[in-house]
Design an enzyme around this catalytic site. Sequence first.
Site, PDB file in Angstrom:
ATOM      1  CE  LYS A 152      40.661  42.547  50.552  1.00  0.00           C
ATOM      2  NZ  LYS A 152      39.789  43.459  49.849  1.00  0.00           N
TER       3      LYS A 152
ATOM      4  CE  LYS B 215      39.760  37.917  48.150  1.00  0.00           C
ATOM      5  NZ  LYS B 215      38.455  38.422  47.687  1.00  0.00           N
TER       6      LYS B 215
ATOM      7  NE  ARG C  73      34.614  43.072  43.099  1.00  0.00           N
ATOM      8  CZ  ARG C  73      35.091  42.199  43.966  1.00  0.00           C
ATOM      9  NH1 ARG C  73      36.099  42.505  44.750  1.00  0.00           N
ATOM     10  NH2 ARG C  73      34.563  41.005  44.060  1.00  0.00           N
TER      11      ARG C  73
ATOM     12  NE  ARG D 209      40.362  47.133  42.652  1.00  0.00           N
ATOM     13  CZ  ARG D 209      40.573  45.957  42.072  1.00  0.00           C
ATOM     14  NH1 ARG D 209      40.100  44.858  42.619  1.00  0.00           N
ATOM     15  NH2 ARG D 209      41.292  45.893  40.966  1.00  0.00           N
TER      16      ARG D 209
END
Lengths: 365, 549
Positions: free
Chosen positions: B233, B416, B258, B238
Amino acid sequence: MAAEGAATGVEVLPAELAPAENMAAIDILSLTPAGLYCAAGDFFIDPPRPVSRALVTHAHSDHARPGHAKVLATRETLALMAIRYGPGFAGSAQAAGLGEKLMLGPVEVGFHPAGHVLGSAQIRLALKGRTLVVSGDYKREPDPTCAGFKPIRCDVFITEATFGLPIFRHSRTSAEIEKLLASLKIFPERAHLVGAYALGKAQRVMALLRAAGYDRPIYLHGAMERLTEFYASEGVGFGEIRKVSGADRAKLRGEIVICPPGALQDPWSRGFPDPLAAFASGWMRVRARAKQRGVELPLVISDHADWNGLLATIRETGCEKLLVTHGEADALTHWARGQGLLAEPLHIRAHGEEDEPMHAAAEGD
Amino acid sequence: MNGFAAFLDRLAFELSRANKLRLMTEFLRATPDPERGYALAALTGALSFKFAKPGLIRALIAARVDPVLFGLSYDFVGDLAETVALLWPAPDDADRPASGNGAPLLLSEVVAALATAGKQDLPRKLSDWLDALDETGRWALLKLITGSLRIGVSARLAKTAVADLGGMSADQIEEVWHGLAPPYLDLFAWMEGREAKPASSDPAPFCPAMLAHAIEAKDFDALAPSEFLAEWKWDGVRVQAVVGRAANGRKVARLFSRNGEDLSAAFPDLMDHLAQVPCREFALDGELLILRQGCVEAFSVLQQRLNRKSVSAKLLADYPAHIRAYDLLRHDGLDLRPLPFVQRRARLAGFIEAGVGPRLDLSPLVAFRSWLDLADARRDPRRFGAGADAEAIEGLMLKRADSLYIPGRPKGLWYKWKRDPFTVDAVLMYAQRGHGKRSSLYSDYTFGVWREDDLVPVGKAYFGFTDAELAELDRYVRANTINRFGPVREVAHEPAQGLVLEVAFEGLNRSSRHKSGVAMRFPRIARIRWDKPPCEADRIETLEALLKA
Ligand SMILES: [Zn+2]
């Protein structure tokens, strides 16, 4: 002091009533730690602590306190005080009829309708050709639950200024009631809890709902039952009223429930189906104030004069001197001076608590 | 306009998400085109006109109201638009004149006029409108044209309300949203079954993103390592990079956050490279990073490129932007989202190997057999393949090999697993003046996380940031104050408006003194997430899960 006293007929004050720093002699009245005092007639107006003789403008708890030796007020105000404080609320009580004249020593005293709540009055004093009016709390908008305000000409006018800022121009009350009824249509499964002060506002909201044609039963919080019964006995029509205490709360979908403002955030409100918090108050004019209290439906319904009402009233009294008590005194004194009046703020500590929701003291009442 | 305003006013007070949704759906159902379309644009932040400056509004009111009375009123209300709305000396509601043509003022008229109004016309137009509106109407108009409409509704929720009209989902709206424009006649016609789904005329549309859940200790027992793939990650932003071909044959490249926010303008260097990728059409999911000499830089370096109004040549040269790809969503006319992740991943690898230039590479997989292996990798990425980039890794992503790409945050597919378990994305709620040499700055921050639709305060921090960041935070607090309580300022904190702070802490205790029920030990600001909208901050459940762990 002495020179001014001689000019206006105020006698030398007893030592315990001697004016403190910020107190001014106001013609016939003086501001003392115990409240507004008339030395010539030896009485107080709306004193916050027990005194030998009190004249009371109306029954809200920031104006009417128990424990005075003698009380002079309208018949309705005395009855409301007895409901709130018990029959022994004063040593003796005398009813003053609206518009009647009576003498207290050399001072001529008269009570006149203030349009604030049932029994509310302005108090007019006359001494040696000078006249002074203490407004108490008042409003100019018609109210089906009490006698309408009548302007009285005077030399000195002591006005309230709870909503003494030009941002307070209350909208039409009927539009606010429509807002409540419209919400019932959008959310027919939610109980609509309407926070309203127990004395005056609650009864006015119910009367306005009936005037708007709302004919479902209205549910009432226990704290308001006795006051509402008294209003009804005075001829104010409320239609069918039911007590919340006797109802199954979970079944009150789409019903209107009137309760004290403090109850809106109370565990008390939790038993209702998806309760919607409405609040009927002049403060609801300002969004941040409504949001702070978690109100979802603010209803701008006020029992106090708005800015335009204050200005019109001051003009109609024809006064030369204006004294501004509780609320937003600065703006109103600024305006009055611009109109050529003598104007001063008058800081009476106790006032402005019962029907000013932003003070914590108001919440329990 | 008055009807729209009354609706906004009601919406702003409504607390629950479900009831906000009801109000919006009812309004959109009952309001005719094109008014509801412009209302939707206002709710989703899609109205773009030159906003009026507060100075203009101050000038208008100064010409009408005594300055002392204005000052006292403004102090009391604390909000310029609302103060002016309340003070505006308009005729009474009863004998209010209608707008020029005799009909009430419409939102669409305001939008059209603002699109064409010159700077010198604006004061006149605005004062005419304020005369024609009621108090709520004036409030909404002033909020709208100063760009400060905050009603606690996310664009996503507004789209959900539209979807409800047609019994569809917000994701179905998102699919076509980027090809639509106010007043969305085609969208409403589709929802009401009068017309087919609007054809996406957008050559490079956004695909609603798939998001992960934070993994909890108890989850591992129920998960089989063999069914998952793991990847780093990365500590960047993102993004989704989309390339397509417009009707005229020109190549169009876009970079989205995102949430579908278009970031292209801030990254011209990246857009050039994306357009040169020898592929007709693609959409990929990845992390935006700064790479120098092949090394990933820390997030604080990337921040130099975020939220910039202008991009200088020096900035482009000093902070070269890069995308490390996780996933491939579309490729040469094929929608890959209905394929399992392991297949999409294979296609992504092939796509990158075919040659995509220096600004795009593949995020590597992390090999593991057991969760214990993976725990080691998480603890020390350097030894598990990340090498010098280890500092830029904030944890691991676990993705089911068979997971389809499903927009939103579907359960049980992606997790995550952050390196430092004790960080939380919280929203700034209140700021207080500091002490000593910081007494002129707002340096003590109270932050909260979401509980249902409200933010609940979870802690207070006053260190962790640099002096330069403190100066920025102080500026932010002053510019976004909605209330003052002595030395404390309440800062705007709505789903779509506010500041996200990544807060690091040493542990969590139960607390009955705090409304949230939890108390943090040694909280500090790990970083300021200028890039993240408050609606994406963490929820109280995340903290409660930590308590249980
Ligand atoms: Zn009162």
